[in-house]
Design a protein around this motif. Structure first.
Motif, short mmCIF file in Angstrom:
data_model
loop_
_atom_site.label_atom_id
_atom_site.label_comp_id
_atom_site.label_asym_id
_atom_site.label_seq_id
_atom_site.Cartn_x
_atom_site.Cartn_y
_atom_site.Cartn_z
N ASP A 375 11.81 48.32 1.18
CA ASP A 375 12.99 47.40 1.18
C ASP A 375 14.21 48.35 0.82
OD1 ASP A 375 14.98 45.47 0.76
OD2 ASP A 375 13.63 44.10 -0.10
N LYS A 376 15.11 48.47 1.67
CA LYS A 376 16.23 49.24 1.58
C LYS A 376 17.36 48.71 0.47
CE LYS A 376 16.09 50.29 5.76
NZ LYS A 376 16.37 50.46 7.18
N ARG A 377 17.32 47.19 0.43
CA ARG A 377 18.53 46.65 -0.04
C ARG A 377 18.61 47.26 -1.73
NH1 ARG A 377 16.77 40.60 1.12
NH2 ARG A 377 14.65 41.76 0.74
N TRP A 378 19.68 47.65 -2.02
CA TRP A 378 20.16 48.11 -3.41
C TRP A 378 19.25 47.50 -4.43
CZ3 TRP A 378 25.30 49.29 -5.72
CH2 TRP A 378 25.35 50.42 -6.85
N GLU A 379 19.72 46.05 -4.65
CA GLU A 379 19.01 45.46 -5.76
C GLU A 379 17.59 45.44 -5.83
OE1 GLU A 379 19.33 40.94 -7.75
OE2 GLU A 379 20.42 41.43 -5.85
N ASN A 380 16.88 45.12 -4.61
CA ASN A 380 15.49 45.10 -4.62
C ASN A 380 14.77 46.79 -4.61
OD1 ASN A 380 15.61 42.51 -3.91
ND2 ASN A 380 15.33 42.71 -1.65
N TYR A 381 15.59 47.56 -4.06
CA TYR A 381 15.23 48.89 -4.29
C TYR A 381 15.02 49.32 -5.71
CZ TYR A 381 16.04 54.16 -4.69
OH TYR A 381 15.83 55.51 -5.09
N GLU A 382 16.12 49.00 -6.60
CA GLU A 382 16.03 49.25 -8.10
C GLU A 382 14.92 48.59 -8.73
OE1 GLU A 382 17.73 51.50 -9.69
OE2 GLU A 382 19.41 52.18 -8.11
N TYR A 383 14.85 47.48 -8.40
CA TYR A 383 13.69 46.52 -8.72
C TYR A 383 12.24 47.17 -8.67
CZ TYR A 383 10.51 42.67 -9.76
OH TYR A 383 9.54 41.97 -10.29
N ILE A 384 11.99 47.62 -7.34
CA ILE A 384 10.69 48.13 -7.09
C ILE A 384 10.56 49.65 -7.85
CG2 ILE A 384 9.68 49.45 -5.36
CD1 ILE A 384 11.08 47.40 -3.22
N MET A 385 11.77 50.37 -7.86
CA MET A 385 11.57 51.85 -8.58
C MET A 385 11.29 51.37 -10.15
SD MET A 385 13.91 55.05 -8.36
CE MET A 385 15.43 54.02 -8.46
N SER A 386 12.06 50.30 -10.80
CA SER A 386 11.93 50.20 -12.06
C SER A 386 10.54 49.61 -12.50
CB SER A 386 12.81 49.28 -12.81
OG SER A 386 14.11 49.67 -12.50
N ASP A 387 10.07 48.69 -11.51
CA ASP A 387 8.48 48.45 -11.67
C ASP A 387 7.60 49.43 -11.80
OD1 ASP A 387 6.72 45.73 -11.63
OD2 ASP A 387 6.08 46.86 -9.93
N ILE A 388 7.74 50.42 -10.82
CA ILE A 388 6.88 51.54 -10.52
C ILE A 388 6.88 52.33 -12.07
CG2 ILE A 388 6.34 53.64 -9.67
CD1 ILE A 388 7.15 52.23 -6.86
N PHE A 389 7.94 52.62 -12.49
CA PHE A 389 8.09 53.40 -13.68
C PHE A 389 7.82 52.87 -14.86
CE2 PHE A 389 9.99 56.23 -10.79
CZ PHE A 389 9.72 57.72 -11.20
N ASP A 390 7.95 51.49 -14.96
CA ASP A 390 7.65 50.56 -16.17
C ASP A 390 5.94 50.65 -16.16
OD1 ASP A 390 10.07 49.90 -16.63
OD2 ASP A 390 9.88 47.76 -15.91
N HIS A 391 5.29 50.55 -15.06
CA HIS A 391 3.95 50.49 -15.15
C HIS A 391 3.27 51.80 -15.65
CE1 HIS A 391 -0.20 49.53 -13.49
NE2 HIS A 391 -0.03 50.96 -13.11
N LEU A 392 3.97 53.21 -14.94
CA LEU A 392 3.47 54.45 -15.10
C LEU A 392 3.61 54.77 -16.71
CD1 LEU A 392 4.51 56.37 -12.07
CD2 LEU A 392 2.11 55.16 -12.70
N MET A 393 4.77 54.36 -17.36
CA MET A 393 5.17 54.72 -18.66
C MET A 393 4.04 54.13 -19.43
SD MET A 393 9.45 55.13 -19.09
CE MET A 393 9.57 53.80 -18.20
N ALA A 394 4.11 52.78 -19.35
CA ALA A 394 2.81 52.05 -19.91
C ALA A 394 1.36 52.50 -19.93
CB ALA A 394 2.99 50.50 -19.63
N ALA A 395 1.02 53.23 -18.71
CA ALA A 395 -0.25 53.75 -18.53
C ALA A 395 -0.51 54.96 -19.08
CB ALA A 395 -0.49 53.81 -17.01
#
Length: 414
Positions: A375-395
């Motif tokens: 998804d290239k839409r800015w809002e969705n892109y930022e959400y996807i990236m934040s979701d990935i890094f939230d998970h990795l930092m918690a892992a």
């Protein structure tokens, strides 16, 4: 017209008006009558043309005729016939005033130049608006080309008007203008630069209307909404408008995000900075503990078996963990990131997916993620990236690793 003129003149003389006065009064009466005639003809022709264009627009499948009316093409064309009427009767009206007739005819010729420019401009504006409705021309700088043509047209018209007023042959007048060409070039420097730039921008396909560009020098970061001869207007994401000189697009560096918009994904490129003191070799017990993580359990079993076989075959002394081949917690974490990204529903699997270790820094060891969101839409892109890094930092704690951060006041207090 001549008989009417004589009748008015004779009437004034019979009324006891002096001969000289009768001549001037006759002139004013004739001019007033001509103005009324011109006004009536202009009004009738304009109405007829507008009705004709409107009826044609109703049955036409294209909107070109609607744009002709909107840009006042029929109205400007309607002025031509009244002008020809005036040009026809002026010599008769000013028959006794030759010196005045010359100036009036010159004035009409200048008006003819202006009328021609108005008609040309309205037709070009119509063409511009029509081309903008066509998909293949929507992102082209049509405004620039129209402005360039009109600038040359106005220059020629202006020079023609001066040549008419001064009663100098046009070509001779143009030749004399060569002496002040340097001044003209200086005055129209920005216009000439913009003209050259707009051609290069179009030929090299550098910018389209609708492109997202970032131009740090001018503080522009948003969508291009207008490209004309002198400026490019960018609507920033905070809805402000930044105006950039057109020639700056070829003289300075800027970033056009069109390639990303036309691609199949939007790049994610961000790093986690890991504390170096937490990096270590993994014991068999620690590896067995990590096998509970489903995404990498198969990888760990296969990898551990390969490492054990290698160390056994080569009679490695594992009394010291450093000897032989071993798994590290940061290496296993990198593998976890790689598998996690390849299983993430929002990541484009057909584009590059990579978790790489960069050179150590004073802030720790960067583990960079390089992937593309579907998804290239800015809002969705930022959400996807934040979701990935939230998970990795918690892992991270599951691998006995920590994110580096500078100490805060509470850190010193503890």
């Amino acid at each position: 017209m001549n008989s009417f003129k004589r009748d008015i003149y004779n009437f004034l003389l019979n009324a006891g008006v002096a001969e000289e006065t009768a001549r001037y009064l006759n002139l004013f009466v004739m001019l007033f009558a001509l103005l009324i005639l011109i006004f009536i003809i202009d009004f009738i022709i304009r109405k007829l043309l507008l009705q004709a264009f409107s009826r044609f627009a109703q049955i036409s499948k294209t909107n070109f005729d609607d744009l002709l009316v909107a840009n006042k093409v029929p109205r400007n064309i309607a002025h031509i016939i009244p002008f020809l009427v005036a040009l026809k009767f002026i010599p008769d009206i000013f028959e006794d005033f030759y010196d005045v007739e010359v100036h009036v005819e010159n004035g009409l010729q200048v008006f003819a130049v202006l009328l021609t420019l108005w008609v040309v401009r309205s037709i070009l504006n119509t063409l511009k608006d029509y081309l903008k409705t066509l998909p293949r021309f929507k992102d082209k700088p049509i405004d620039s080309y129209i402005q360039v043509f009109m600038i040359f047209a106005w220059i020629i018209g202006f020079l023609s008007a001066i040549a008419i007023i001064t009663d100098i042959a046009f070509m001779k007048f143009i030749t004399g203008m060569g002496a002040i060409s340097a001044v003209v070039l200086l005055v129209f420097k920005d216009t000439i630069l913009g003209f050259v730039a707009s051609i290069q921008v179009a030929i090299n396909d550098m910018v389209h209307i609708g492109d997202w560009i970032t131009f740090e020098k001018y503080g522009a970061d948003g969508d291009v909404i207008e490209i004309n001869l002198a400026t490019v207007k960018v609507q920033n994401f905070d809805k402000t408008i930044t105006t950039i000189p057109t020639y700056a697009l070829i003289s300075d560096s800027f970033k056009n995000w069109r390639g990303m918009s036309n691609s199949d994904g939007r790049r994610i490129k961000r790093a986690l900075f890991i504390k170096q003191e937490g990096i270590k070799y993994l014991t068999d017990n620690e590896v067995d503990k990590l096998k509970k993580i489903q995404l990498i359990s198969t990888y760990l079993e296969t990898r551990q078996a390969d490492i054990t076989a290698y160390n056994t075959n080569n009679k490695i002394d594992k009394g010291l963990l450093l000897n032989g081949r071993n798994l590290t917690n940061i290496g296993v974490f990198r593998k976890y990131i790689d598998v996690y990204l390849k299983n993430h529903s929002a990541i484009n699997k057909d584009m590059m997916i990579m978790a790489r270790q960069l050179a150590p820094t004073t802030q720790g060891i960067p583990i960079e993620i390089y992937a593309f969101s579907s998804d290239k839409r800015w809002e969705n892109y930022e959400y996807i990236m934040s979701d990935i890094f939230d998970h990795l930092m918690a892992a991270l704690p599951y691998f006995d690793l920590e994110i580096f951060e500078l100490p805060s006041h509470s850190s010193f207090k503890n």
